[in-house]
Design an enzyme around this catalytic site. Structure first.
Site, PDB file in Angstrom:
ATOM      1  N   ASP A 142      26.766  -3.082 -44.548  1.00 55.92           N
ATOM      2  CA  ASP A 142      25.799  -2.645 -45.354  1.00 55.92           C
ATOM      3  C   ASP A 142      25.016  -1.486 -44.919  1.00 55.92           C
ATOM      4  O   ASP A 142      24.617  -1.443 -43.616  1.00 55.92           O
ATOM      5  CB  ASP A 142      24.535  -3.589 -45.504  1.00 55.92           C
ATOM      6  CG  ASP A 142      25.119  -4.870 -46.322  1.00 55.92           C
ATOM      7  OD1 ASP A 142      26.086  -5.385 -46.079  1.00 55.92           O
ATOM      8  OD2 ASP A 142      24.145  -5.338 -46.983  1.00 55.92           O
ATOM      9  N   LYS A 205      24.068  -1.383 -53.701  1.00 57.62           N
ATOM     10  CA  LYS A 205      23.095  -2.330 -53.307  1.00 57.62           C
ATOM     11  C   LYS A 205      21.566  -1.771 -53.550  1.00 57.62           C
ATOM     12  O   LYS A 205      21.542  -0.339 -53.507  1.00 57.62           O
ATOM     13  CB  LYS A 205      23.108  -2.985 -51.879  1.00 57.62           C
ATOM     14  CG  LYS A 205      22.068  -3.628 -51.217  1.00 57.62           C
ATOM     15  CD  LYS A 205      22.334  -4.245 -49.837  1.00 57.62           C
ATOM     16  CE  LYS A 205      21.110  -4.612 -49.100  1.00 57.62           C
ATOM     17  NZ  LYS A 205      21.241  -4.838 -47.945  1.00 57.62           N
ATOM     18  N   LYS A 241      24.416  -5.809 -55.644  1.00 64.66           N
ATOM     19  CA  LYS A 241      23.581  -6.579 -54.979  1.00 64.66           C
ATOM     20  C   LYS A 241      22.258  -5.987 -55.030  1.00 64.66           C
ATOM     21  O   LYS A 241      21.633  -5.089 -54.323  1.00 64.66           O
ATOM     22  CB  LYS A 241      24.049  -6.461 -53.293  1.00 64.66           C
ATOM     23  CG  LYS A 241      23.106  -7.355 -52.228  1.00 64.66           C
ATOM     24  CD  LYS A 241      23.775  -7.240 -50.951  1.00 64.66           C
ATOM     25  CE  LYS A 241      22.716  -8.050 -49.962  1.00 64.66           C
ATOM     26  NZ  LYS A 241      23.192  -7.727 -48.432  1.00 64.66           N
TER      27      LYS A 241
END
Length: 296
Positions: A142, A205, A241
């Site tokens: 991430d 995300k 996400k």
């Protein structure tokens, strides 16, 4: 074509001139009319299996991360009728601890990387950190976009970084965090979503959770619309996400509803939908069991 014009050409294929008030109205209508039908035990069980169980504290240490992981190991035997979480998300220096401790199958190891949470460091450092996280056991990475580059319309620099980090990840999933609270407008969120996907993101995300506002339904709607349009144009399915500030089961149901209504049921799998949280795990378990659960 120069890289700069390449990215501008990519953006021209999309509707990037969004009205924030209209986005809010659309979200409010979805919440008012659609969330209630998803307020079921089966949906809550699914949501639990979408969780990236996360510990990103300055107080984390080998022992605390080991205990955190051991709870995931015990979950399978204590809740045999439920699917476990999708992943455990930690800082890169704890990837090896999770790898050495994790015993259950189908739970991935995710690491934040690339100068998380600010993304303010040298690209060489970002690449090295990402490569080391993968070497230590990370299945997923991430990272945060270079928000400063984006807001300065230096799309080439921002996108080149994402491409380089995806090249470092190879077949490992790269989740690209937009830090939507810093982007300020729906149009910016849409542009950042598209540029991230074109640059190699496997997931986009919302937030790091370190800056406010974090995830919002409005940002989620715009990002899911971008994912849908990108899929319609390219045929590539990109995951979504939300993370940061997901404090209640109802919050999670709202994000589930947005994904279902905008992207469709084929996105309702942990291959394409994750939720970054820790506090939500016990809340979902409590509602599934019908009594307070303090397992995690």
């Amino acid at each position: 074509m120069s890289n700069s014009s390449k990215y501008k050409s990519a953006l021209e294929k999309y509707n990037i001139n969004l009205n924030d008030a209209e986005i809010k109205k659309e979200v409010d209508l979805l919440i008012k009319t659609k969330v209630v039908e998803n307020d079921t035990i089966d949906v809550k069980k699914a949501l639990f299996s979408f969780i990236d169980l996360t510990t990103l504290n300055s107080t984390d240490n080998d022992e605390s991360v080991m205990k955190f992981t051991e709870k995931v190991n015990r979950f399978d035997s204590e809740f045999a009728d439920l699917k476990n979480v999708a992943a455990i998300c930690v800082y890169p220096n704890f990837a090896q601890v999770v790898k050495d401790t994790l015993e259950v199958e189908n739970v991935n190891i995710a690491c934040v990387s690339g100068g998380f949470p600010s993304s303010q460091t040298f690209i060489e450092v970002k690449i090295a950190e990402t490569a080391m996280a993968i070497m230590e056991g990370a299945d997923e990475i991430d990272i945060v976009i270079s928000v400063g580059h984006f807001l300065n319309e230096n799309y080439e620099e921002m996108c080149d970084e994402i491409e380089e980090l995806k090249n470092t990840c190879k077949d490992k999933h790269l989740k690209v965090i937009l830090e939507t609270g810093a982007l300020q407008t729906s149009s910016n969120i849409k542009k950042a979503s598209i540029l991230s996907m074109y640059s190699g993101a496997d997931f986009i995300k919302t937030s790091t959770g370190k800056q406010q506002p974090a995830a919002t339904p409005e940002a989620a709607l715009v990002m899911c619309q971008a994912i849908k349009e990108y899929y319609d144009i390219t045929g590539n399915k990109i995951g979504f996400k939300p993370a940061g500030g997901i404090n209640t089961v109802n919050d999670a149901l709202i994000y589930y509803t947005i994904v279902k209504e905008i992207l469709g049921e084929e996105w309702l799998t942990n291959k394409l939908f994750r939720i970054g949280t820790s506090r939500l795990a016990n809340l979902l378990l409590s509602e599934i069991r019908g009594e307070e659960v303090k397992f995690f």
